[in-house]
Design a protein around this motif. Structure first.
Motif, PDB file in Angstrom:
ATOM      1  N   UNK A   1       0.651  -1.280   0.213  1.00  0.00           N
ATOM      2  CA  UNK A   1       0.197  -0.032   0.029  1.00  0.00           C
ATOM      3  C   UNK A   1       0.899   1.207  -0.038  1.00  0.00           C
ATOM      4  N   UNK A   2       0.325   2.301  -0.159  1.00  0.00           N
ATOM      5  CA  UNK A   2       1.036   3.756   0.023  1.00  0.00           C
ATOM      6  C   UNK A   2      -0.162   4.476   0.744  1.00  0.00           C
ATOM      7  N   UNK A   3       0.897   5.398   1.352  1.00  0.00           N
ATOM      8  CA  UNK A   3       0.329   6.824   2.201  1.00  0.00           C
ATOM      9  C   UNK A   3       0.756   7.954   1.521  1.00  0.00           C
ATOM     10  N   UNK A   4      -0.399   8.608   0.955  1.00  0.00           N
ATOM     11  CA  UNK A   4       0.007   9.990   0.299  1.00  0.00           C
ATOM     12  C   UNK A   4      -0.395  11.101   1.208  1.00  0.00           C
ATOM     13  N   UNK A   5       0.329  11.933   1.412  1.00  0.00           N
ATOM     14  CA  UNK A   5       0.333  13.413   2.035  1.00  0.00           C
ATOM     15  C   UNK A   5       0.201  14.392   0.969  1.00  0.00           C
ATOM     16  N   UNK A   6      -0.905  15.131   1.113  1.00  0.00           N
ATOM     17  CA  UNK A   6      -0.993  16.144   0.196  1.00  0.00           C
ATOM     18  C   UNK A   6      -1.240  17.598   0.860  1.00  0.00           C
ATOM     19  N   UNK A   7      -0.404  18.627   0.374  1.00  0.00           N
ATOM     20  CA  UNK A   7      -0.874  19.729   1.183  1.00  0.00           C
ATOM     21  C   UNK A   7      -0.643  21.045   0.078  1.00  0.00           C
ATOM     22  N   UNK A   8      -1.385  22.111   0.004  1.00  0.00           N
ATOM     23  CA  UNK A   8      -2.391  22.167   1.458  1.00  0.00           C
ATOM     24  C   UNK A   8      -3.558  21.518   1.193  1.00  0.00           C
ATOM     25  N   UNK A   9      -4.371  21.238   2.099  1.00  0.00           N
ATOM     26  CA  UNK A   9      -5.760  20.851   1.946  1.00  0.00           C
ATOM     27  C   UNK A   9      -6.739  21.473   1.281  1.00  0.00           C
ATOM     28  N   UNK A  10      -6.511  22.576   1.681  1.00  0.00           N
ATOM     29  CA  UNK A  10      -7.469  23.504   0.858  1.00  0.00           C
ATOM     30  C   UNK A  10      -6.869  25.064   0.792  1.00  0.00           C
ATOM     31  N   UNK A  11      -7.341  25.824  -0.079  1.00  0.00           N
ATOM     32  CA  UNK A  11      -6.815  27.190  -0.260  1.00  0.00           C
ATOM     33  C   UNK A  11      -7.711  27.983  -1.174  1.00  0.00           C
ATOM     34  N   UNK A  12      -8.102  29.275  -0.859  1.00  0.00           N
ATOM     35  CA  UNK A  12      -8.823  30.528  -1.400  1.00  0.00           C
ATOM     36  C   UNK A  12      -7.503  31.386  -2.102  1.00  0.00           C
ATOM     37  N   UNK A  13      -7.688  31.289  -3.470  1.00  0.00           N
ATOM     38  CA  UNK A  13      -6.793  32.321  -4.158  1.00  0.00           C
ATOM     39  C   UNK A  13      -7.144  33.222  -5.131  1.00  0.00           C
ATOM     40  N   UNK A  14      -6.568  34.308  -5.178  1.00  0.00           N
ATOM     41  CA  UNK A  14      -6.949  35.365  -6.175  1.00  0.00           C
ATOM     42  C   UNK A  14      -6.617  34.941  -7.587  1.00  0.00           C
ATOM     43  N   UNK A  15      -7.553  35.463  -8.387  1.00  0.00           N
ATOM     44  CA  UNK A  15      -7.142  35.162  -9.831  1.00  0.00           C
ATOM     45  C   UNK A  15      -5.970  35.675 -10.229  1.00  0.00           C
ATOM     46  N   UNK A  16      -5.421  35.259 -10.987  1.00  0.00           N
ATOM     47  CA  UNK A  16      -3.947  35.621 -11.816  1.00  0.00           C
ATOM     48  C   UNK A  16      -2.768  35.166 -11.008  1.00  0.00           C
ATOM     49  N   UNK A  17      -2.949  34.791  -9.729  1.00  0.00           N
ATOM     50  CA  UNK A  17      -1.991  34.111  -8.914  1.00  0.00           C
ATOM     51  C   UNK A  17      -1.550  32.706  -9.343  1.00  0.00           C
ATOM     52  N   UNK A  18      -0.630  32.356  -8.534  1.00  0.00           N
ATOM     53  CA  UNK A  18      -0.361  30.608  -8.688  1.00  0.00           C
ATOM     54  C   UNK A  18      -0.355  29.891  -7.298  1.00  0.00           C
TER      55      UNK A  18
END
Lengths: 112, 112
Positions: free
Chosen positions: B1-18
């Motif tokens: 099996x494999x355990x995957x950690x992903x981050x951030x879990x959520x974000x709110x971003x302005x348009x035009x940014x990355x």
């Protein structure tokens, strides 16, 4: 090229009733099929898989799916559903290089 | 099996940014996959990331918009560039171990 069709976008059912979520696939290579479940606001979890051998596969929570090569189907069934089974269910076929091709999903809504 | 950690879990971003999303796996894997799940939709593969080579993008996705890094066998990043509201989705990292795919919990991105 591989593809997956889930014939029902939504399936409403009463608690303790049986349910079948339909999935048809198209594949020109060896067929590996999967059902994933996504509970509200949660990640994707593998429910069951068909890789080879017995065409009937079962999950630990009472779901089963049968691989039918002649009908190119992999329908998911449960004889008696619970409220906690309410979720989105995705059928998937493995494509080249281990990537997955997903169906559009079926939203199972279990009502009391 | 494999355990995957992903981050951030959520974000709110302005348009035009990355935004750069990170994916860490607890074992070495050859291929890592990035999927997008738009609101109410199924999962669509963005690209496959192999260590030591450029990522392979699916039709409709380009490197300038979704640059990917894969510096080693346990880590990958996906950048969503020059964001617009249409990029609001859940982005998921996935790996394949033997015949099974494992998924991170996803990054829920909202672009305002």
């Amino acid at each position: 090229a591989q593809s997956v069709t889930q014939l029902d976008s939504q399936v409403p059912v009463f608690e303790e009733a049986p349910v079948e979520l339909r999935c048809n696939y198209s594949s020109s290579v060896s067929v590996y099929l999967f059902w994933y479940v996504q509970y509200p606001n949660q990640g994707l979890q593998l429910l069951l898989k068909y890789l080879s051998g017995s065409t009937l596969v079962e999950s630990i929570n009472g779901f089963e799916a049968e691989f039918n090569k002649s009908q190119t189907s992999f329908h998911l069934r449960k004889p008696s559903v619970h409220i906690s089974d309410t979720a989105e269910y995705f059928c998937a076929v493995r494509g080249g290089y281990n990537k997955l091709i997903f169906g559009a999903g079926t939203r199972l809504a279990v009502h009391p | 099996s494999a355990v995957i950690s992903q981050k951030p879990s959520r974000d709110i971003c302005q348009r035009g940014t990355s935004l750069t999303i990170q994916c860490q796996v607890d074992s070495q894997v050859t291929m890592m996959f990035w999927y997008r799940q738009q609101p109410g939709q199924s999962l669509t593969l963005i690209a496959t990331a192999n260590q030591g080579s450029e990522a392979t993008y699916e039709s409709g996705f380009v490197i300038d918009k979704f640059p990917i890094s894969r510096p080693n066998l346990t880590f990958s990043t996906l950048t969503v560039s020059n964001m617009s509201p249409e990029d609001s989705s859940i982005y998921l990292c996935s790996v394949a171990v033997t015949e099974e795919a494992f998924f991170g919990q996803g990054t829920r991105l909202t672009v305002v």
